[in-house]
Design a protein around this motif. Sequence first.
Motif, short mmCIF file in Angstrom:
data_model
loop_
_atom_site.label_atom_id
_atom_site.label_comp_id
_atom_site.label_asym_id
_atom_site.label_seq_id
_atom_site.Cartn_x
_atom_site.Cartn_y
_atom_site.Cartn_z
N LEU A 7 2.01 -1.11 10.11
CA LEU A 7 1.39 -1.75 8.94
C LEU A 7 2.36 -2.70 8.25
CD1 LEU A 7 -0.88 -1.95 6.83
CD2 LEU A 7 0.05 0.10 5.77
N HIS A 8 1.91 -3.95 8.12
CA HIS A 8 2.68 -4.95 7.37
C HIS A 8 1.84 -5.46 6.22
CE1 HIS A 8 6.15 -5.67 10.11
NE2 HIS A 8 5.30 -5.19 11.01
N LYS A 9 2.49 -5.57 5.06
CA LYS A 9 1.78 -6.05 3.88
C LYS A 9 2.69 -7.00 3.12
CE LYS A 9 -0.69 -6.26 0.10
NZ LYS A 9 -1.94 -7.02 0.09
N TYR A 10 2.14 -8.14 2.76
CA TYR A 10 2.90 -9.13 1.98
C TYR A 10 2.21 -9.36 0.64
CZ TYR A 10 5.07 -10.53 6.45
OH TYR A 10 5.74 -10.55 7.63
N PHE A 11 3.01 -9.55 -0.41
CA PHE A 11 2.50 -10.15 -1.65
C PHE A 11 3.14 -11.52 -1.71
CE2 PHE A 11 1.99 -5.66 -3.29
CZ PHE A 11 0.61 -5.72 -3.39
N GLY A 12 2.42 -12.54 -1.29
CA GLY A 12 3.02 -13.87 -1.19
C GLY A 12 4.16 -13.82 -0.18
N ALA A 13 5.34 -14.19 -0.64
CA ALA A 13 6.49 -14.20 0.28
C ALA A 13 7.15 -12.82 0.37
CB ALA A 13 7.51 -15.23 -0.20
N LEU A 14 6.74 -11.93 -0.52
CA LEU A 14 7.38 -10.63 -0.57
C LEU A 14 6.81 -9.70 0.51
CD1 LEU A 14 9.49 -9.35 -2.51
CD2 LEU A 14 7.56 -8.32 -3.72
N HIS A 15 7.69 -9.20 1.35
CA HIS A 15 7.26 -8.35 2.46
C HIS A 15 7.36 -6.89 2.00
CE1 HIS A 15 7.64 -7.82 7.15
NE2 HIS A 15 6.58 -7.26 6.65
N LEU A 17 5.56 -4.01 2.78
CA LEU A 17 5.54 -2.94 3.78
C LEU A 17 5.90 -3.54 5.12
CD1 LEU A 17 2.31 -0.98 2.72
CD2 LEU A 17 4.68 -0.25 2.40
N GLN A 18 6.95 -3.02 5.73
CA GLN A 18 7.50 -3.68 6.91
C GLN A 18 7.35 -2.80 8.13
OE1 GLN A 18 11.49 -4.91 5.84
NE2 GLN A 18 10.82 -5.64 3.84
N GLY A 19 6.12 -2.72 8.63
CA GLY A 19 5.90 -2.00 9.88
C GLY A 19 5.94 -0.50 9.70
N ILE A 20 4.99 0.04 8.92
CA ILE A 20 4.95 1.48 8.68
C ILE A 20 4.15 2.17 9.79
CG2 ILE A 20 4.30 3.31 7.05
CD1 ILE A 20 6.42 1.39 5.93
N ASP A 21 4.71 3.22 10.35
CA ASP A 21 4.00 4.08 11.31
C ASP A 21 4.00 5.49 10.74
OD1 ASP A 21 3.24 2.67 13.86
OD2 ASP A 21 5.34 2.04 13.69
N LEU A 22 2.80 6.05 10.54
CA LEU A 22 2.75 7.37 9.91
C LEU A 22 1.40 8.00 10.20
CD1 LEU A 22 4.18 9.31 7.81
CD2 LEU A 22 2.97 8.04 6.03
N ASN A 23 1.43 9.28 10.57
CA ASN A 23 0.18 10.02 10.75
C ASN A 23 0.13 11.18 9.78
OD1 ASN A 23 -0.56 8.37 12.84
ND2 ASN A 23 0.10 9.78 14.45
N VAL A 24 -1.03 11.42 9.22
CA VAL A 24 -1.20 12.58 8.34
C VAL A 24 -2.36 13.39 8.88
CG1 VAL A 24 -1.60 13.37 5.99
CG2 VAL A 24 -0.40 11.22 6.38
N SER A 25 -2.10 14.64 9.26
CA SER A 25 -3.20 15.42 9.84
C SER A 25 -3.91 16.24 8.76
CB SER A 25 -2.69 16.34 10.95
OG SER A 25 -1.31 16.49 10.91
N ILE A 53 -4.42 -5.97 4.20
CA ILE A 53 -3.16 -5.90 4.94
C ILE A 53 -3.06 -7.13 5.85
CG2 ILE A 53 -3.11 -3.39 4.87
CD1 ILE A 53 -3.97 -3.36 7.77
N GLN A 54 -1.83 -7.46 6.26
CA GLN A 54 -1.66 -8.67 7.06
C GLN A 54 -1.48 -8.37 8.54
OE1 GLN A 54 -0.35 -8.69 3.71
NE2 GLN A 54 -2.18 -9.93 3.43
N GLN A 55 -1.06 -7.15 8.85
CA GLN A 55 -0.83 -6.82 10.26
C GLN A 55 -0.90 -5.31 10.42
OE1 GLN A 55 2.76 -8.96 11.67
NE2 GLN A 55 2.73 -7.57 13.41
N GLY A 56 -1.24 -4.85 11.61
CA GLY A 56 -1.30 -3.42 11.87
C GLY A 56 -2.66 -2.86 11.49
N GLN A 57 -2.78 -1.54 11.45
CA GLN A 57 -4.06 -0.98 11.03
C GLN A 57 -3.91 0.41 10.42
OE1 GLN A 57 -5.50 0.48 15.49
NE2 GLN A 57 -6.80 -0.84 14.30
#
Lengths: 240, 220
Positions: A7-15, A17-25, A53-57
């Motif tokens: 998961l990648h998330k930007y607010f304008g130029a501000l990055h 969330l930089q590639g979050i991988d996480l599972n919650v069962s 979000i800008q990338q990932g799911q």
Amino acid sequence: MIEIKQLHKYFGALHVLQGIDLNVSKGEVLSIIGSSGSGKSTLLYCINGLEEIQQGQVVVDGTTVHDKKTDINKLRQRLGMVFQQWNSFPHLTALENVALAPKIVKKASKDQAKSIAEKQLKHVGLGDKLDVYPSALSGGQQQRLAIARALAMEPEYMLFDEATSALDPELVGEVLDTMRLLAEEGMTMICVTHEMGFARDVSDRVAYFHQGVMEEVGSPEQIFAAPQSVHTQKFLANVR
Amino acid sequence: MSNSASFFTDFQATDLLFLGEAAGRTLGISAVSITIGTILGCIFGWALQASRWFAQATIGTVLDVFRSVPLIIQLILFYNFFPIIGWKMGPFAAGAFVLSLYTAALVANVVRGGIDAVGIPMRRAARSLGMSYWQDLRYVVWPIGLRAVFPSWVGVALSVIKDSALVSVLGYLELLRASQILITRTQEPFIILACAGAFYFALSYPLSKYSKKLEEGWTS
């Protein structure tokens, strides 16, 4: 199960969330800790689609949150959320606050909605405040009202965004007790929190976020007793 | 001795009836304008709030003109402009048209303020419960925003009742125009203007009284 993939998330130029991988069962309690601006809260907003979000799911029980075909209003019924600011509806009584969403979203009858609301308000210890307006409730009571309001939709997951940060110190305990109660009942919870005691005692896993990156995730013992990352060590040394 | 006809006659009881009828017309044109203006103002205000850039460039600019140009100039301009484009409009229709747009311009800003008053965190909380955009607007933004800006709206409505006097320049026989006619005939400006003022007060007071009562009910 909640699956977060790259998961990648930007607010304008501000990055943020930089590639979050996480599972919650199912049934798990995950606490997310980290300093302000590390992206913890933004992650919660991304999980229930309040932020694009800008990338990932993000996938909740097989449904992709940011897919245009997803009925987001339906999905959000599965994801209860409690905010730092409790946001109780000031024009409605405690009972009406809780009964509103079941009535208009789930189309419950008036009596059904009322009995759901009564049940949830008793659940969080506000059984004697049914007809009180939020302005007459303390911050802690309003936050518990917000928890009851989210629970009334019978969610599968509860997301807590710093639910105690805006409270006076003496009111923090009652809200944490309510959250503890939910955890004991087996609710799946993701709690962004600054309450290290809660994270240590109640969570199954703790994740540490630093500047948009999930530095490490593990059991509370692991994170609090033997943190691997330098950033986690520094953060924990400061909050202790 | 005086067998010459007098131009002037005294103020009579029937004149009061004449003023009453005119007050009814003032009430009519105000009610129509406030109703239409409020409905349009709600739509415009919502649009201004929801899509700031686009709506501001279009609706916002037009509403700014209506808010900034004196009402009396708008009335005369439109009243004379309609026949040019082939619309046959009497004084009532032209007056109500201009007053409605003028009201809409004022109400739009009140509505935008009301939506802003609710705030994004509150709306996110509503959406997080599974409410749709429209449910959020109807059940959360509307009642909370309304309570926040209702006094401002009442202020707009009261000023429109008074500003409707300007429609007299189009020859519409409302309260002020009726007073002018009577003054010309009786040469009693003091009595007649006092009567007209009393009628305006009688039209406005119930609204301000009722709105106060409504507000008290909300705060309890």
